[in-house]
Design an enzyme around this catalytic site. Structure first.
Site, PDB file in Angstrom:
ATOM      1  N   ASP A 117       0.821  -1.215   0.000  1.00 21.31           N
ATOM      2  CA  ASP A 117       0.000   0.000   0.000  1.00 21.31           C
ATOM      3  C   ASP A 117       0.857   1.268   0.000  1.00 21.31           C
ATOM      4  O   ASP A 117       1.981   1.263   0.460  1.00 21.31           O
ATOM      5  CB  ASP A 117      -0.869   0.018   1.260  1.00 21.31           C
ATOM      6  CG  ASP A 117      -1.705  -1.246   1.393  1.00 21.31           C
ATOM      7  OD1 ASP A 117      -2.235  -1.706   0.368  1.00 21.31           O
ATOM      8  OD2 ASP A 117      -1.814  -1.764   2.519  1.00 21.31           O
ATOM      9  N   ASP A 146      -1.713  -1.790  -4.983  1.00 22.15           N
ATOM     10  CA  ASP A 146      -2.541  -2.284  -3.877  1.00 22.15           C
ATOM     11  C   ASP A 146      -3.363  -1.109  -3.333  1.00 22.15           C
ATOM     12  O   ASP A 146      -3.858  -0.297  -4.106  1.00 22.15           O
ATOM     13  CB  ASP A 146      -1.634  -2.957  -2.834  1.00 22.15           C
ATOM     14  CG  ASP A 146      -2.394  -3.941  -1.961  1.00 22.15           C
ATOM     15  OD1 ASP A 146      -3.634  -3.935  -1.979  1.00 22.15           O
ATOM     16  OD2 ASP A 146      -1.751  -4.706  -1.240  1.00 22.15           O
ATOM     17  N   ASP A 150      -4.463   1.834   3.793  1.00 22.12           N
ATOM     18  CA  ASP A 150      -5.123   0.712   4.442  1.00 22.12           C
ATOM     19  C   ASP A 150      -4.829   0.724   5.938  1.00 22.12           C
ATOM     20  O   ASP A 150      -3.692   0.930   6.364  1.00 22.12           O
ATOM     21  CB  ASP A 150      -4.690  -0.604   3.807  1.00 22.12           C
ATOM     22  CG  ASP A 150      -5.342  -0.810   2.423  1.00 22.12           C
ATOM     23  OD1 ASP A 150      -5.970   0.146   1.921  1.00 22.12           O
ATOM     24  OD2 ASP A 150      -5.213  -1.905   1.869  1.00 22.12           O
ATOM     25  N   ARG A 202     -13.633   0.987  -2.269  1.00 18.28           N
ATOM     26  CA  ARG A 202     -13.064   1.201  -0.930  1.00 18.28           C
ATOM     27  C   ARG A 202     -12.916   2.693  -0.608  1.00 18.28           C
ATOM     28  O   ARG A 202     -11.815   3.186  -0.411  1.00 18.28           O
ATOM     29  CB  ARG A 202     -11.736   0.472  -0.781  1.00 18.28           C
ATOM     30  CG  ARG A 202     -11.850  -1.016  -1.058  1.00 18.28           C
ATOM     31  CD  ARG A 202     -10.546  -1.753  -0.860  1.00 18.28           C
ATOM     32  NE  ARG A 202     -10.720  -3.180  -1.144  1.00 18.28           N
ATOM     33  CZ  ARG A 202      -9.733  -4.064  -1.213  1.00 18.28           C
ATOM     34  NH1 ARG A 202      -8.494  -3.682  -1.013  1.00 18.28           N
ATOM     35  NH2 ARG A 202      -9.983  -5.327  -1.480  1.00 18.28           N
TER      36      ARG A 202
END
Ligand code: NAG
Ligand code: NAG
Length: 302
Positions: A117, A146, A150, A202
């Site tokens: 990430d 990715d 996160d 997301r």
């Protein structure tokens, strides 16, 4: 490099032109909004020595060390990483198993999935993410890069403010797995005054914990806020354009939504029990959110 643990690291890796929206910020600023203000607050390296770094190797030794070669920089406890015209191309930051970290005013782009990430926060507590610009592109398949931001493995006390997440597939995952509830039910994250733009999904996807999502702008994303696995979200005064799923649930996630402008689409999440955030804050009316968020991104000067 222990003595650097409370250092404030400045990056000047690449010079970009100053933004006309530039705002004055202080190296000793502490978090003043959201979950990061609880449990003693989030002060990062405030009050500690300042280290100015202008190369990736200097940054990695200043903040804690490297993992996966030089493509990911791990940030230690009690540290602020503050950018001065800083751009990290293909280099991500990790906040793992640490407490009290501030990351502000940095552009991070195109971190390959092999590195992970752009920003990964795991098993960390009291973290303030502010005025970042996180992106890649959507020219590859969704797993070429990715996540952008996160927050996983039971993180608590995380506040994300004034950050632009844009041009990417999978933006911000909170809680990495349907089967990690025992640890992730504790998750607490505040998202305020951020811009989410041209993302596939997301925005964020939020499992198990408590999330307070207010005064954010969501433009032209395929997907909206996904409340999952019993998550309790409080979603206030955000604005959307260009999605037909601004706020929805998977596997019994919940949301209390008020004051939002869903851009003509509908909230389909079941009503939850999170009606009052455990700190004070001011809401901007939905009609003013877009102008309030216009200085989001790496627009600070120190
Ligand atoms: C961070 O600061 C706190 C409070 O001063 C201290 O207890 C803790 O040991 C520090 N952590 C590290 C890794 O230095
Ligand atoms: C959750 O993640 C932690 C850390 O990776 C792991 O030790 C634990 O087994 C996981 N729990 C579940 C229920 O998956």
């Amino acid at each position: 490099m222990k003595w650097f643990v409370s250092a404030i690291a400045f990056l000047a890796i690449q010079v970009v032109s100053a933004s006309p929206l530039e705002k004055r910020a202080g190296v000793n600023d502490v978090a003043t909004l959201g979950y990061a203000t609880l449990n003693g607050g989030t002060s990062g390296g405030s009050g500690g020595p300042t280290t100015v770094v202008t190369s990736l190797s200097a940054l990695t030794s200043a903040v804690a060390g490297t993992i996966t070669g030089n493509t990911v920089v791990k940030v230690g406890s009690n540290t602020s990483v503050l950018g001065r015209n800083a751009v990290l191309n293909g280099v991500g930051l990790r906040v793992i198993n640490v407490n009290n970290v501030i990351i502000r005013n940095i552009k991070i782009s195109k971190v390959l999935a092999s590195a992970g990430d752009a920003i990964g926060v795991q098993a960390a507590h009291q973290v303030w993410i502010d005025h970042l610009d996180l992106s890649s592109d959507r020219d590859h398949d969704k797993d070429f890069y990715d996540g952008l931001l996160d927050i996983t493995h039971g993180c608590t006390g995380v506040t994300v403010t004034n950050t632009i997440l844009h041009d990417h597939w999978k933006a911000s995952l909170v809680g990495h797995s349907d089967s990690n509830g025992s640890e992730d039910v504790a998750i607490t994250v505040t998202y305020a005054n951020n811009v989410f733009s041209n993302l596939n999904s997301r925005t964020p996807s939020f499992r198990f914990g408590h999330g307070h999502i207010f005064n954010n702008v969501f433009d032209n994303n395929n997907d909206g806020i996904n409340t999952r696995d019993g998550a309790q979200l409080l979603v206030e005064n955000n604005v959307w354009t260009g999605t037909d799923k601004p706020l929805y649930a998977t596997d019994e996630g919940f949301a209390v939504a008020r004051g939002n402008d869903f851009g003509g689409a509908s909230n389909t999440a079941p009503v939850g029990s999170f009606t009052s955030a455990p700190y004070s804050y001011s809401l901007v009316a939905a009609g003013s959110v877009r102008s309030a968020a216009s200085s989001a991104g790496a627009t600070l000067s120190f």
